[in-house]
Scaffold this active site. Structure first.
Site, short mmCIF file in Angstrom:
data_model
loop_
_atom_site.label_atom_id
_atom_site.label_comp_id
_atom_site.label_asym_id
_atom_site.label_seq_id
_atom_site.Cartn_x
_atom_site.Cartn_y
_atom_site.Cartn_z
N SER A 1 49.35 91.69 30.43
CA SER A 1 50.16 91.55 31.82
C SER A 1 49.18 90.82 32.55
O SER A 1 48.12 91.01 32.38
CB SER A 1 50.59 92.80 32.40
OG SER A 1 51.29 92.52 33.65
N TYR B 1 48.71 101.07 35.81
CA TYR B 1 49.22 100.14 34.67
C TYR B 1 48.33 99.01 34.59
O TYR B 1 48.06 98.71 33.42
CB TYR B 1 50.67 99.55 35.20
CG TYR B 1 51.29 98.44 34.50
CD1 TYR B 1 51.66 98.59 33.13
CD2 TYR B 1 51.61 97.12 34.97
CE1 TYR B 1 51.98 97.53 32.47
CE2 TYR B 1 51.89 96.31 34.28
CZ TYR B 1 52.40 96.52 33.03
OH TYR B 1 52.95 95.44 32.29
#
Length: 257
Positions: free
Chosen positions: A141, A152
């Site tokens: 990501s 995250y």
């Protein structure tokens, strides 16, 4: 037909990018094992099979090493080998400033977005090494630099490090390890939610803050489509990328993450 005669395992394949990758590989001649913790993965597999391609669905918990091993054993039992592993499982569960995360939420984010990639790569490597060939594509990501998603971001930073280190280690064994780093991606309606709990007013506001930050950080000022994320993954998994390893390809509209 870049994947004719090849066997691919795609995780997180019940919906979204994972399902798109599985469909893309099958459409170009590959046999596919679709893995997910949701039973919806069987519907995705049936769609591919009904179009005339070889596909199997497998339900497992890839946050555990045993789940990853079960998946790889299933794929080998069904198709005899694994040529391509696409580690797509992941996705932020909560969006909030870091000081509001609770201990169990931090661990849950790491378990969701880092451990499945670690476990599946470890489980698949022995059979790839034995055959002297294989490709591992990790879906990371660009949110390694973003707001309201620190755990995250840490997990996906780990995926990037894993990609670089494992590529270095596995190259002499005939295995390429690469990654893509998607930016914000428009999810199809009616999907399986990552966080099924109702959002508080603060959580709604924090979510909107990440949407604004994600879109404004890109040169293109918009989210990508699923198709715009699938195509680079298919490229990295194919022999078209045979001289690319250890690379994290940003697919984020110009945002470096």
């Amino acid at each position: 037909m870049r994947f004719t005669g090849k066997v691919a395992v795609v995780t997180g394949a019940a919906q979204g990018i994972g399902k798109g990758v599985a469909c893309g590989i099958a459409a170009e001649g590959g046999a596919v094992v679709l893995a997910d913790r949701s039973d919806h993965v069987h519907g995705a597999s049936d769609e591919i099979s009904s179009a005339g391609s070889a596909a199997r669905g497998f339900v497992c918990d890839l946050e555990t090493y045993s789940g990853a091993c079960d998946l790889i054993q299933f794929a080998i039992a069904e198709f005899g080998r694994i040529d391509i592993l696409v580690n797509n499982v992941g996705g932020t569960i909560w969006r909030k400033p870091y000081e509001f995360y609770e201990e169990h939420q931090i661990l849950a984010e790491l378990h969701r977005s880092l451990l499945p990639t670690l476990w599946c790569a470890r489980a698949a490597l022995p059979s790839m090494i034995e055959r002297g060939h294989g490709v591992i594509v990790n879906v990371s990501s660009n949110a390694t630099r973003s707001i309201n998603r620190v755990p995250y971001a840490a997990a996906k930073g780990g995926v990037n490090a894993l990609t670089a280190s494992l590529a270095f280690e596995a190259a002499s064994k005939g295995i390429r390890v690469v990654a893509t780093a998607p930016g914000g991606t428009a999810a199809p309606p009616g999907g399986i939610p990552r966080n099924p709990d109702p959002l508080t007013d603060d959580e709604i506001r924090w979510h909107e803050e990440t949407v604004v930050q994600s879109t404004q950080s890109t040169f293109l000022k918009r989210y990508s489509s699923i198709e715009e994320q699938v195509a680079p993954i298919l490229f990295m998994a194919s022999d078209d990328a045979s001289y690319i390893t250890g690379t994290v390809l940003e697919v984020s509209g110009g945002d470096r993450g």
